[in-house]
Design a protein around this motif. Structure first.
Motif, PDB file in Angstrom:
ATOM      1  N   LEU A 118       0.925  -1.057  -0.426  1.00  0.00           N
ATOM      2  CA  LEU A 118      -0.386  -0.576   0.059  1.00  0.00           C
ATOM      3  C   LEU A 118       0.635   1.417   0.234  1.00  0.00           C
ATOM      4  N   LEU A 119       2.296   1.262   0.100  1.00  0.00           N
ATOM      5  CA  LEU A 119       2.747   2.329   0.441  1.00  0.00           C
ATOM      6  C   LEU A 119       3.076   3.396  -1.154  1.00  0.00           C
ATOM      7  N   ASP A 120       2.688   3.182  -2.351  1.00  0.00           N
ATOM      8  CA  ASP A 120       2.446   4.051  -3.145  1.00  0.00           C
ATOM      9  C   ASP A 120       0.927   4.481  -3.141  1.00  0.00           C
ATOM     10  N   VAL A 130      -6.865   2.648   5.769  1.00  0.00           N
ATOM     11  CA  VAL A 130      -8.744   2.271   5.275  1.00  0.00           C
ATOM     12  C   VAL A 130      -8.908   2.136   4.440  1.00  0.00           C
ATOM     13  N   ARG A 131      -8.535   3.821   3.520  1.00  0.00           N
ATOM     14  CA  ARG A 131      -8.820   4.157   2.247  1.00  0.00           C
ATOM     15  C   ARG A 131      -7.422   3.083   1.069  1.00  0.00           C
ATOM     16  N   ALA A 132      -6.287   3.135   1.861  1.00  0.00           N
ATOM     17  CA  ALA A 132      -5.923   2.823   0.621  1.00  0.00           C
ATOM     18  C   ALA A 132      -6.374   1.476   0.400  1.00  0.00           C
ATOM     19  N   ARG A 133      -5.919   0.431   1.237  1.00  0.00           N
ATOM     20  CA  ARG A 133      -6.824  -0.474   1.288  1.00  0.00           C
ATOM     21  C   ARG A 133      -7.984  -1.155   0.456  1.00  0.00           C
ATOM     22  N   THR A 134      -8.767   0.152   0.451  1.00  0.00           N
ATOM     23  CA  THR A 134     -10.614   0.204   0.114  1.00  0.00           C
ATOM     24  C   THR A 134     -10.155  -0.148  -1.676  1.00  0.00           C
ATOM     25  N   PHE A 136      -7.138  -0.995  -3.322  1.00  0.00           N
ATOM     26  CA  PHE A 136      -6.164  -2.191  -3.379  1.00  0.00           C
ATOM     27  C   PHE A 136      -7.017  -3.407  -3.796  1.00  0.00           C
ATOM     28  N   ASN A 137      -7.825  -3.057  -2.135  1.00  0.00           N
ATOM     29  CA  ASN A 137      -8.794  -4.237  -2.778  1.00  0.00           C
ATOM     30  C   ASN A 137     -10.056  -4.561  -4.131  1.00  0.00           C
ATOM     31  N   THR A 142      -1.967   1.405  -7.684  1.00  0.00           N
ATOM     32  CA  THR A 142      -0.798   2.389  -8.147  1.00  0.00           C
ATOM     33  C   THR A 142      -1.032   3.642  -7.534  1.00  0.00           C
ATOM     34  N   ALA A 143      -0.305   4.435  -7.527  1.00  0.00           N
ATOM     35  CA  ALA A 143      -0.699   6.257  -8.794  1.00  0.00           C
ATOM     36  C   ALA A 143      -1.183   5.854 -10.112  1.00  0.00           C
TER      37      ALA A 143
END
Length: 180
Positions: A118-120, A130-134, A136-137, A142-143
């Motif tokens: 999730l680093l990107d 939480v939003r990054a995981r959403t 990603f899933n 990626t950006a």
């Protein structure tokens, strides 16, 4: 474990009798055998808690499973971030660029409480774990993928205001009429 074995991390998290075997198993699995150091198991527990955080376990999970309060967790995260920053700078000065990059990733993961994948995404303003995981899933890993994503998809996943801000951050202006 290395960060948690520093004197600056003290006091280390104490081990409850019920978790002693689990912590010892973690030490064995990770190849940590520092029996001459009386603090090695508390350091392993402290490291395990930080790993839980970086593996996206929430504060409630850590409280329930490790008996660590959110305040204690935050304190250790801040100390670990400081120590990782120092380690990163030492690696840079000594010409170890790759090590410096790895430590930087660890520092970011400590700060945001995310897995490396999730680093990107967490680099965006307003996007936390939480939003990054959403994102990603839902296939936006990626950006670049966020930039290519249609506004409607981001709107559905994150809400209108966050989606608009995210599109703005990637250089796309969302026209107000598209929001109606």
């Amino acid at each position: 474990y290395l960060l948690c074995d520093c004197v600056e991390m003290k006091p280390l998290f104490s081990i409850r009798q019920a978790e002693y075997d689990d912590i010892e198993a973690v030490a064995t699995k990770e190849g940590i055998d520092d029996m001459f150091n009386e603090d090695y198991l508390p350091a392993v527990k402290t490291a395990a808690v930080l790993v839980d955080w970086m593996d996206e376990k929430n504060e409630a999970f850590i409280l329930e499973h490790r008996n660590i309060t959110p305040g204690e967790l935050r304190n250790k995260i801040e100390k670990a971030k400081w120590l990782s920053y120092a380690a990163m700078e030492i690696a840079k000065i000594s010409g170890q660029r790759e090590l410096s990059k790895r430590v930087y990733k660890t520092k970011l993961r400590l700060e945001k409480g995310v897995k490396e994948e999730l680093l990107d995404l967490i680099r965006f303003k307003g996007i936390g774990r939480v939003r990054a995981r959403t994102l990603f899933n839902n296939g936006l890993k990626t950006a670049t993928e966020v930039k290519r994503a249609k506004f409607d998809i981001l709107n559905r996943l994150l809400g209108q205001a966050v989606a608009r801000d995210l599109k703005k951050q990637v250089g796309e202006n969302v026209v107000q009429s598209r929001l109606a």
